[in-house]
Design an enzyme around this catalytic site. Sequence first.
Site, PDB file in Angstrom:
ATOM      1  N   ALA A 137      36.259  31.311  28.037  1.00  0.00           N
ATOM      2  CA  ALA A 137      36.393  29.889  28.303  1.00  0.00           C
ATOM      3  C   ALA A 137      37.721  29.604  28.996  1.00  0.00           C
ATOM      4  O   ALA A 137      38.672  30.381  28.903  1.00  0.00           O
ATOM      5  CB  ALA A 137      36.297  29.099  26.998  1.00  0.00           C
ATOM      6  N   GLY A 188      34.520  33.850  25.322  1.00  0.00           N
ATOM      7  CA  GLY A 188      33.299  33.094  25.574  1.00  0.00           C
ATOM      8  C   GLY A 188      32.349  33.820  26.499  1.00  0.00           C
ATOM      9  O   GLY A 188      31.122  33.623  26.424  1.00  0.00           O
ATOM     10  N   GLU A 217      30.401  35.931  24.290  1.00  0.00           N
ATOM     11  CA  GLU A 217      29.505  35.094  23.488  1.00  0.00           C
ATOM     12  C   GLU A 217      28.270  34.686  24.292  1.00  0.00           C
ATOM     13  O   GLU A 217      27.164  34.598  23.748  1.00  0.00           O
ATOM     14  CB  GLU A 217      30.265  33.864  22.981  1.00  0.00           C
ATOM     15  CG  GLU A 217      31.287  34.227  21.894  1.00  0.00           C
ATOM     16  CD  GLU A 217      32.057  33.031  21.387  1.00  0.00           C
ATOM     17  OE1 GLU A 217      31.894  32.684  20.201  1.00  0.00           O
ATOM     18  OE2 GLU A 217      32.821  32.442  22.167  1.00  0.00           O
ATOM     19  N   GLU A 226      40.106  36.236  20.759  1.00  0.00           N
ATOM     20  CA  GLU A 226      40.571  34.907  20.361  1.00  0.00           C
ATOM     21  C   GLU A 226      41.684  34.908  19.320  1.00  0.00           C
ATOM     22  O   GLU A 226      42.545  34.020  19.324  1.00  0.00           O
ATOM     23  CB  GLU A 226      39.380  34.077  19.839  1.00  0.00           C
ATOM     24  CG  GLU A 226      38.448  33.569  20.913  1.00  0.00           C
ATOM     25  CD  GLU A 226      37.375  34.568  21.317  1.00  0.00           C
ATOM     26  OE1 GLU A 226      36.456  34.194  22.072  1.00  0.00           O
ATOM     27  OE2 GLU A 226      37.462  35.739  20.885  1.00  0.00           O
TER      28      GLU A 226
END
Length: 735
Positions: free
Chosen positions: A64, A108, A111, A131
């Site tokens: 992200a 992300g 993910e 993260e």
Amino acid sequence: MSVAAEVCPDKRVAIIRFSNPPVNALSKKLCTRLKEAVASAQQDASIRAILLMSGEGLPFSGGADIKEFDNPPSRDNAEVGPLSLLIEEIESATVPTVACIHKYAFGGGLEVALACHYRVSMPTALLGLPEVKLGLIPGAGGTQRLPRLVGWEAAVRMVLTGDPLPSTEAHGIGLVDAVAKGGKEAGAALQEVALTVVNDPKTGCHRRTINFPVPSNALNPLETCQTFAKKAGIKVEASDRGGEAFQGALEALAAAALPDPRRGLDLEARVFNRLLRSEQSKARRYVFFSERRVASDHHLGLRGDESLVEIRHVGVVGGGTMGAGIAIAFLDAGARVTLVEVTTEALARAHEVVQGIVASRVRRGLMSAAQAAVWASQRRFQGTLSLGDLSETDLVVEAVFEDMALKKDIFRRLDAQCRPSTILATNTSTLSIDDIAAVTRRPDRVLGMHFFSPAHMMRLVEVVRGQASSTAVVGALAAVIKRMKKVCVAVGNCDGFVGNRMLFSYQKELQLMVEEGADPYRIDKLLFDFGFPVGPFVMSDIAGLDVARRIKQQRQQRKLKESSTGRGNLSSERDSDVADKLSESSGRLGQKNGRGWYRYDPAIGKGRTPLPDPSVQTFLENFRRSKGLTPRNPPHTDKEILERSIFPLLNEGIKIIEEGIAKSGSDVDIVWIYGYGFPAWRGGPMYYAEHHVGLANLLAGLNKYAQKYPCCSHFRPAGLLQDLVRKGQGLVARL
């Protein structure tokens, strides 16, 4: 930023390529457009599979867009964002979705791949969930889908370390369904293996990871996760020592065992949003951006049109522990290294040190035996007794004893024997780069390259600019440091540069408090609790009391010389010689001989475990008596010890910025985080000064101690600090 969908009728697949240079960050806008593309592809009845791929040779995704984290939701319940909506669209698709992973899939990005029904990768790809390094946890289902796919043990290791896995290892644990063969163009290779996977009747039509069962081999999932963390050697710090994200990750991973997957996803989102607003995560994200800022071309002053020397052959002068570590660091960067020593015996010892480091890596699984054999077969490391053998090098790093006369002699000889284009660097930690450069005919190509011990492991390198140092030469060193996977901070030339100059003020005040009666073991405990990996007196033992004494003596001699020539002045500055006397009177050198501020028993922790030594207390009593000092009554409070330890450190850092030795607070913070162990979850000294202490509070505290101890210059507030407080301005950016 672009999203392009291509339909291959003959293969009945839709290929969706997405691009957002440089790392393919999943911005909110990109996620929305990707979701629309996935939804649109499903409307075509002829489509039997959807392939998600990066475009323009970019990685699959670096995760992200962290810059969009600045405005977190205002409530604990998760607000469903574009990334989560994209993931739901992919996972619920009516046709199989395949993540085709090129280069890497992080955060992300992974993910998104976990939500796909299948994952294929190039053999060189890396997959990871980093993260926790930002004080966060995966917030788009990573802690819920990963255990279902690879089991709790592997999931705990990936989430809590934040370290990436190579695709072959990821394939071995079931994270990747197939690995493409190398040798082909990445896009074509990934398409080929992706179609093989989805067309294999054994794999089924499609799979939704969130519906996979979680291994239910434990009555207490949280304890199971904690056990796996311990088994993997992961030290999960307490929340008040920067471990909020690690504790949150364990909580979220354990929630994967809940019978309803939605409950686990909701808990993960709540933990993520809680951490996003936490001070620890804000500080870690500041560090993340600072690390990249200080190494950027713009920050280094590069115009972009300079011709930078590519450093492929490096000479190292001096084969002690530091020199051997530096040699390994350059070998890691792919360079050829020629190491110079003065005797055959010293050269043999240097070879033994280098071979020992390589053997240690193999034992610890950091390097395979095959890789070590390749290193040996390539013959990229060689030793010599002649400086003349460095004549064709691109860079020479001198790493000898910290003695100005010796270093000047070596640089005169190097200047005469190396080609004019060779960059000459010194690993000095305190000596003037300008004085060393002055003995050469190439001052523009002379710099400091201050490694931190052990040089092959510590990430920081201070590149010290002299007055004549070329910007292009700074850029060349920055490039090779990046190849080493280290952090380059370019700083100006002064006594101690950035890191050690701040350290001198810090250590001086610590010793002055000990003279006044403060217990060094109590000080160590308070600063360990503050967040340092070890207390300052343990660190002194590790560095060596004799080394510190020698550096101090050299600095005092330089000050005397400067005073006699009118370049400096001697004042009634308050100082302490307690550490010097401890070393001189009892032969205490630190860990190296088992006796320093602490004692070290070879039978306990390989002789590295600090044990309180009653004889040190006896020494301190006698020392104070000889000085006519009486321990303070009442004794120092914890608050005073912390303020008198940390405030001089912060003040000196601001002075360094004021003088232009460091360009910004980020430079100071990165130096002290990676070089001296300042807790990253506090953001570094300058971030801590502004966002934890407060600049006005720091100024008031310094003024208070300056009045009480007028002979301690380290308490006299920096002019820049006074200006910032008066104008109401900040020192560093806050997320």
